[in-house]
Design a protein around this motif. Structure first.
Motif: not given
Length: 240
Positions: A102-118
């Motif tokens: 899921d993180r890789i999919a976000g990076l490939e979509a151009g996301v710069d950073d991730y914050v996990a919930k909660p």
């Protein structure tokens, strides 16, 4: 959401009036995030779904987007892809999905950073401030220079290759600019994570994905990279 009862962080004058768009369908989460970001001196706009967010970015691109991964209608990944077609805006994604894929999919979509919930609202504010400082490049002016077929202009945050400007996301630019400033040096993924992302620890696949994305934009033959090469067992090297 963790940390919601903590006192918001102090205002940071260097980021005052920077505009952040919060895209979150949960009204409670959106209100908490908005409250903390405004307490940190930022101007905050809100959207409860991806379509509204895209219209807002098209009308006036913000300085940063905080984007929920799971949105009604168009999901966060597709929203991120469409946003990058409209503007080169940095994106921090909020997600309850914590898998590497899921993180890789976000990076490939151009996301710069991730914050996990909660998540801690104060931590999110710090992440926003960190990404803003990098993306806005608030530092002393630097001199443009040429290296091989590339020209780097740090003040305009632009890289040209053979006279054509490259269309790079904020993080792709930072990675390529760092490597252009250090030609022929070999860097491990850990070193790039510290130098480009300013992270002391994190998912090394972040670096791998961005190296691949930069290669797709600068290599003459992506299958046989000759500019941004892999030094097996060590890391990456840019030979211009």
């Amino acid at each position: 959401m963790a940390g919601a009862s903590a006192r918001p962080g102090a205002t940071h004058p260097d980021l005052a009036d920077r505009r952040v768009l919060v895209v979150e369908d949960d009204a409670t989460v959106r209100e908490v995030v908005t409250t903390y970001l405004r307490a940190a001196g930022l101007c905050v706009d809100e959207a409860g779904d991806g379509l509204l967010a895209l219209r807002m970015v098209e009308a006036a691109a913000p300085d940063l987007v905080v984007l929920d991964r799971l949105l009604p209608g168009i999901d966060g990944l597709e929203v991120a892809r469409r946003m990058h077609r409209l503007a080169e805006v940095p994106i921090i994604m909020l997600t309850a999905l914590g898998s590497t894929e899921d993180r890789i999919a976000g990076l490939e979509a151009g996301v710069d950073d991730y914050v996990a919930k909660p998540f801690s609202a104060r931590e999110l504010v710090l992440r926003v401030q960190s990404v803003l400082r990098r993306s806005l490049a608030e530092f002393a002016p630097e001199v443009a220079f040429d290296l091989g077929e590339f020209r780097l202009d740090p003040n305009r945050r632009t890289v040209w290759q053979r006279g054509t400007p490259l269309r790079l996301s904020s993080r792709e630019y930072e990675l390529l600019a760092f490597l252009l400033k250090h030609p022929d040096q070999v860097f491990t993924r850990e070193q790039l994570l510290r130098s480009v992302w300013r992270w002391e620890f994190g998912d090394l696949s972040t670096v791998t994905v961005h190296v691949r994305r930069v290669r797709e934009k600068i290599e003459h033959d992506v299958a046989r990279p000759a500019i941004l090469t892999t030094v097996w067992g060590v890391g990456y090297q840019l030979s211009a």
